[in-house]
Design a protein around this motif. Structure first.
Motif, mmCIF file in Angstrom:
data_model
loop_
_atom_site.group_PDB
_atom_site.id
_atom_site.type_symbol
_atom_site.label_atom_id
_atom_site.label_comp_id
_atom_site.label_asym_id
_atom_site.label_seq_id
_atom_site.Cartn_x
_atom_site.Cartn_y
_atom_site.Cartn_z
ATOM 1 N N ALA A 63 0.836 -1.210 0.000
ATOM 2 C CA ALA A 63 0.000 0.000 0.000
ATOM 3 C C ALA A 63 0.869 1.258 0.000
ATOM 4 O O ALA A 63 0.584 2.215 -0.728
ATOM 5 C CB ALA A 63 -0.940 -0.004 1.200
ATOM 6 N N GLU A 66 2.328 1.458 -3.518
ATOM 7 C CA GLU A 66 1.275 1.767 -4.495
ATOM 8 C C GLU A 66 0.879 3.241 -4.426
ATOM 9 O O GLU A 66 0.825 3.935 -5.441
ATOM 10 C CB GLU A 66 0.026 0.921 -4.219
ATOM 11 N N ASP A 132 -4.581 -6.495 -6.943
ATOM 12 C CA ASP A 132 -4.769 -5.068 -6.694
ATOM 13 C C ASP A 132 -4.851 -4.284 -8.005
ATOM 14 O O ASP A 132 -5.801 -3.538 -8.243
ATOM 15 C CB ASP A 132 -3.607 -4.573 -5.820
ATOM 16 N N LEU A 160 -7.152 -3.060 -2.602
ATOM 17 C CA LEU A 160 -6.277 -3.567 -1.537
ATOM 18 C C LEU A 160 -7.018 -4.574 -0.654
ATOM 19 O O LEU A 160 -6.445 -5.582 -0.234
ATOM 20 C CB LEU A 160 -5.720 -2.417 -0.706
#
Length: 189
Positions: A63, A66, A132, A160
């Motif tokens: 995360a 990303e 994702d 996610l």
């Protein structure tokens, strides 16, 4: 059910020691503790909680990468492909970095820690990134959403969450075979 299996293993352990003349001497409690600890962490006994923690650990790194990749790519005015590639590269980088950091804290040398991080996280991060990014690509308009758009953050959050749900069984399977985060766990005793 697992408790029953452990009781049977414990009984077999004591029978083995009694058979070899060790009986219930002063070390029997220590032997039981070591045996119970070993049984709790041996391959084949991966629980969903352990798999979820491993997945959450990977998800955190992914995360961070990303979001940072998307923010950088969007801020620089890059196209979708370049931004996605940067986000994926950074997701792997931060995923590996979090694991590497925890292994290094255990006093392991960098080279060994790096190999353990690669072995522990590669499949997990790859599955997570595939799911994702697949959700984001398939969500109408998500690829063109900007940072200020609710669609951008909603699609990212959902992607996610879906990646977490799909990757947790993968991590459970790997841990159950002594791979993935089971390897990392060896350095956290």
């Amino acid at each position: 059910m697992q408790h029953d299996t452990r009781d049977e293993e414990h009984q077999q352990h004591h029978e083995h020691h009694e058979h070899h003349g060790q009986g219930h001497g002063g070390s029997s409690h220590d032997d039981h503790s070591a045996h119970a600890d070993h049984a709790a962490h041996s391959p084949g006994r991966a629980g969903w909680a352990m798999a979820a923690r491993a997945t959450l650990h990977c998800l955190t790194g992914c995360a961070i990468g990303e979001i940072l990749g998307m923010v950088i790519g969007t801020a620089l005015g890059w196209g979708n492909t370049e931004t996605m590639v940067l986000a994926i590269v950074l997701a792997f980088f931060f995923g590996y970095t979090l694991t590497l950091r925890s292994i290094l804290k255990a006093g392991v040398d960098f080279r060994t820690a790096f190999r353990v991080a690669l072995a522990a996280d590669t499949l997990s991060i790859a599955v997570m990134e595939l799911i994702d990014n697949g959700v984001i690509v398939l969500w109408p308009g998500a690829m063109d959403a900007q940072l200020a758009d609710a669609l951008f953050w909603g699609a990212l959050a959902l992607s996610l969450a879906v990646a977490f749900v799909v990757t947790t069984p993968v991590n459970k399977w790997m841990i159950g075979r002594g791979k993935g985060h089971a390897v990392v766990h060896q350095y956290h005793h």
